[in-house]
Design an enzyme around this catalytic site. Structure first.
Site, PDB file in Angstrom:
ATOM      1  N   GLY A 289       2.640   2.051  10.896  1.00  0.00           N
ATOM      2  CA  GLY A 289       3.565   3.171  10.731  1.00  0.00           C
ATOM      3  C   GLY A 289       4.296   3.559  12.007  1.00  0.00           C
TER       4      GLY A 289
ATOM      5  N   SER B 121       3.600  -2.342  10.368  1.00  0.00           N
ATOM      6  CA  SER B 121       5.055  -2.397  10.525  1.00  0.00           C
ATOM      7  C   SER B 121       5.660  -3.755  10.155  1.00  0.00           C
ATOM      8  CB  SER B 121       5.469  -1.981  11.941  1.00  0.00           C
ATOM      9  OG  SER B 121       5.055  -0.652  12.199  1.00  0.00           O
TER      10      SER B 121
ATOM     11  N   GLU C 124      -5.116  -5.266  10.784  1.00  0.00           N
ATOM     12  CA  GLU C 124      -4.087  -4.257  11.010  1.00  0.00           C
ATOM     13  C   GLU C 124      -4.358  -3.519  12.317  1.00  0.00           C
ATOM     14  OE1 GLU C 124      -2.223  -2.941   7.083  1.00  0.00           O
ATOM     15  OE2 GLU C 124      -4.109  -1.858   7.203  1.00  0.00           O
TER      16      GLU C 124
ATOM     17  N   ASN D   7       0.874  -1.177   0.000  1.00  0.00           N
ATOM     18  CA  ASN D   7       0.000   0.000   0.000  1.00  0.00           C
ATOM     19  C   ASN D   7       0.911   1.226   0.000  1.00  0.00           C
ATOM     20  OD1 ASN D   7      -1.749   2.078   0.595  1.00  0.00           O
ATOM     21  ND2 ASN D   7      -2.310   1.332   2.633  1.00  0.00           N
ATOM     22  N   TRP D   8       0.967   1.896  -1.145  1.00  0.00           N
ATOM     23  CA  TRP D   8       1.911   3.023  -1.269  1.00  0.00           C
ATOM     24  C   TRP D   8       1.369   4.302  -0.650  1.00  0.00           C
ATOM     25  CZ3 TRP D   8       4.023   2.487  -7.029  1.00  0.00           C
ATOM     26  CH2 TRP D   8       4.716   1.277  -7.132  1.00  0.00           C
ATOM     27  N   LYS D   9       0.131   4.260  -0.195  1.00  0.00           N
ATOM     28  CA  LYS D   9      -0.477   5.431   0.455  1.00  0.00           C
ATOM     29  C   LYS D   9      -0.276   6.685  -0.401  1.00  0.00           C
ATOM     30  CE  LYS D   9      -0.175   3.124   4.860  1.00  0.00           C
ATOM     31  NZ  LYS D   9      -0.042   3.184   6.307  1.00  0.00           N
TER      32      LYS D   9
ATOM     33  N   HIS E 111      -9.406   0.892   5.315  1.00  0.00           N
ATOM     34  CA  HIS E 111      -8.086   1.076   5.936  1.00  0.00           C
ATOM     35  C   HIS E 111      -8.224   1.972   7.168  1.00  0.00           C
ATOM     36  CE1 HIS E 111      -3.993   2.424   6.610  1.00  0.00           C
ATOM     37  NE2 HIS E 111      -3.639   1.300   6.024  1.00  0.00           N
TER      38      HIS E 111
ATOM     39  N   GLU F 273      -6.644   4.392   8.208  1.00  0.00           N
ATOM     40  CA  GLU F 273      -6.548   5.845   7.963  1.00  0.00           C
ATOM     41  C   GLU F 273      -7.868   6.379   7.406  1.00  0.00           C
ATOM     42  OE1 GLU F 273      -2.894   5.420   5.780  1.00  0.00           O
ATOM     43  OE2 GLU F 273      -1.990   4.790   7.686  1.00  0.00           O
TER      44      GLU F 273
HETATM   45  P1  PGA Z   1       2.904   0.132   7.761  1.00  0.00           P
HETATM   46  O1  PGA Z   1       1.427   0.311   7.162  1.00  0.00           O
HETATM   47  O2  PGA Z   1       3.469  -1.112   7.135  1.00  0.00           O
HETATM   48  O3  PGA Z   1       3.640   1.373   7.363  1.00  0.00           O
HETATM   49  O4  PGA Z   1       2.754  -0.004   9.243  1.00  0.00           O
HETATM   50  C1  PGA Z   1       0.578  -0.780   6.977  1.00  0.00           C
HETATM   51  C2  PGA Z   1      -0.721  -0.314   6.408  1.00  0.00           C
HETATM   52  O5  PGA Z   1      -1.187   0.768   6.773  1.00  0.00           O
HETATM   53  O6  PGA Z   1      -1.323  -1.009   5.554  1.00  0.00           O
END
Ligand code: PGA
Length: 250
Positions: free
Chosen positions: A173, A213, A167, A10-12, A95, A97
């Site tokens: 993150g 992470s 998650e 996931n490149w966000k 997700h 976020e």
């Molecule tokens: P992260 O993000 O690997 O940077 O913790 C995972 C995600 O949000 O899918």
């Protein structure tokens, strides 16, 4: 075991078109002999660029979100029809976020899940608890609610195109990873929820990714757990140096 490993990046909200093209091309080269199922999900603006590079390879094309409606007056939103047009195969929905920063609730996420499935997309439905929910002993309750409500009205046929990504929000993150044992406990629980909703066979088959992470040095231990079938990778998916070892874990 009939399940396969599925590693997704996931490149966000990272990378320009040129940077996305460079990473996608490098991944095509590095993963062409990879044994698992792969996906990358660039920003909307970079999907067309990446699509041309990964078309016909063993890397699937993902989007990070979609609108809950097919078309209409929805300023700033992106439609499933537009994503289909670009060759997108999979949509990441719910997700953390989206849930916690942009306040998407289970009803909205469910609407998106059903729309995406009805248009033939594969869906990665993300679930996971906040730190305060974990500390209050509510992990199972939160994950069960997000799973049940996220999948409300989804048929058993459509479930075949659903992946769940567990998650824990406190691990995203932050550099903190759930221990393989903690993650495994939640994965096993979520599989039980799916079994209760859709039956034994569906419970056995559903792919449940772990996210939060994931790094080259913890990927193999996580994947070794019986109910962990892959990873949804954020930060470490932005560089070949970190994504390729995860994608090729052994
Ligand atoms: P992260 O993000 O690997 O940077 O913790 C995972 C995600 O949000 O899918």
């Amino acid at each position: 075991m009939s399940r396969h490993y599925y590693i997704a990046g996931n490149w966000k909200m990272h990378k320009t078109r040129a940077e996305s093209a460079e990473l996608a091309q490098a991944l095509v080269n590095e993963l062409k002999d990879g044994k698992h199922k792969y996906l990358i999900a660039p920003s909307f603006t970079n999907i067309e660029t990446v699509s041309a590079i990964i078309e016909g390879t063993n890397i699937r094309l993902g989007a990070q979100n979609c609108a809950p409606e097919e078309q209409g007056a929805h300023t700033g939103e992106v439609s499933v029809l537009q994503l289909k047009d670009l060759g997108v195969q999979t949509i990441i929905l719910g997700h953390s976020e989206r849930r916690h920063v942009y306040k998407e609730d289970n009803a909205l996420i469910n609407k998106k899940v059903k729309l995406a499935l009805s248009k033939g997309f594969e869906v990665i439905l993300c679930i996971g608890e906040l730190l305060e929910e974990r500390e209050a002993g509510r992990v199972e309750e939160v994950c069960e609610t997000q799973t049940v409500k996220g999948l409300e009205g989804v048929s058993i046929e459509d479930l075949a195109n659903v992946i769940i990504a567990y998650e824990p929000v406190w691990a995203i993150g932050t550099g903190k990873t759930a221990t393989p044992q903690d993650a495994e406990a939640v994965h096993a629980f979520v599989r039980k929820v799916i079994t209760r909703l859709y039956g034994e066979e569906a419970g056995k088959k559903i792919i449940i990714q772990y996210g939060g992470s994931v790094k080259p040095d913890n990927a193999a231990q996580l994947m070794a757990m019986e109910n962990i079938d892959g990873a949804l990778v954020g930060g470490a998916s932005l560089k070949t140096d970190t994504f390729v070892p995860i994608a090729k874990f052994s």
